[in-house]
Design an enzyme around this catalytic site. Sequence first.
Site, mmCIF file in Angstrom:
data_model
loop_
_atom_site.group_PDB
_atom_site.id
_atom_site.type_symbol
_atom_site.label_atom_id
_atom_site.label_comp_id
_atom_site.label_asym_id
_atom_site.label_seq_id
_atom_site.Cartn_x
_atom_site.Cartn_y
_atom_site.Cartn_z
ATOM 1 N N GLY A 69 93.572 -67.254 71.562
ATOM 2 C CA GLY A 69 94.040 -68.630 71.680
ATOM 3 C C GLY A 69 94.456 -68.934 73.105
ATOM 4 O O GLY A 69 94.692 -68.032 73.907
ATOM 5 N N SER A 70 94.568 -70.216 73.418
ATOM 6 C CA SER A 70 94.953 -70.640 74.764
ATOM 7 C C SER A 70 96.413 -70.298 75.034
ATOM 8 O O SER A 70 97.192 -70.054 74.111
ATOM 9 C CB SER A 70 94.744 -72.145 74.924
ATOM 10 O OG SER A 70 95.715 -72.842 74.163
ATOM 11 N N SER A 71 96.784 -70.326 76.290
ATOM 12 C CA SER A 71 98.159 -69.985 76.658
ATOM 13 C C SER A 71 99.163 -70.952 76.039
ATOM 14 O O SER A 71 100.217 -70.530 75.549
ATOM 15 C CB SER A 71 98.322 -69.947 78.175
ATOM 16 O OG SER A 71 97.971 -71.191 78.748
ATOM 17 N N VAL A 72 98.859 -72.221 76.002
ATOM 18 C CA VAL A 72 99.785 -73.205 75.439
ATOM 19 C C VAL A 72 99.988 -72.939 73.945
ATOM 20 O O VAL A 72 101.115 -72.899 73.451
ATOM 21 C CB VAL A 72 99.280 -74.647 75.679
ATOM 22 C CG1 VAL A 72 100.123 -75.650 74.907
ATOM 23 C CG2 VAL A 72 99.278 -74.969 77.155
ATOM 24 N N GLN B 48 99.369 -70.131 72.222
ATOM 25 C CA GLN B 48 99.968 -68.825 71.965
ATOM 26 C C GLN B 48 101.468 -68.829 72.287
ATOM 27 O O GLN B 48 102.284 -68.355 71.503
ATOM 28 C CB GLN B 48 99.230 -67.753 72.772
ATOM 29 C CG GLN B 48 99.448 -66.353 72.276
ATOM 30 C CD GLN B 48 98.759 -66.038 70.964
ATOM 31 O OE1 GLN B 48 99.076 -66.623 69.936
ATOM 32 N NE2 GLN B 48 97.839 -65.108 70.992
#
Length: 140
Positions: A65-68, A70
């Site tokens: 998943g993307s950093s935001v 996650q």
Amino acid sequence: MESVERRFRCRRIVAGGGEGEAIVSPEAMCFYLCDPETGTVIEKGHPLQGRSIAGKILVLKSGKGSSVVQVDGFYQLSVKGTLPKAIIVADTEPVLVSSSVVVDEPMVDRMEVDPFEAIADGDWVRVDADREEIVVRKSS
């Protein structure tokens, strides 16, 4: 029958530790797809779907998943007190590490043996990231 503890070396990613029952996922996981109230994995088709990671020692392939997404998932679990006690990760990736750092979630990697061979669901596990050690006691 006496239980035997096995000790393994690992590498600290985020300091701290915890001990408790192991919950094992040989697949990557997105923490955003966990119910923050219960820590239950809600991702359709995931091996841990319907099971709670709250208060467990999570043995995990890696994050996804993307950093935001996650970081938000980790943050929501942290606020509700439903994070695992510690995470043992097989394949470290930057988004998972940064998410753990943000919420101060104990995490280790580079276990000296394959974590999926050494640890099974229900085993008792102690993670001491500071000493870079994992202790495993097999479930009966």
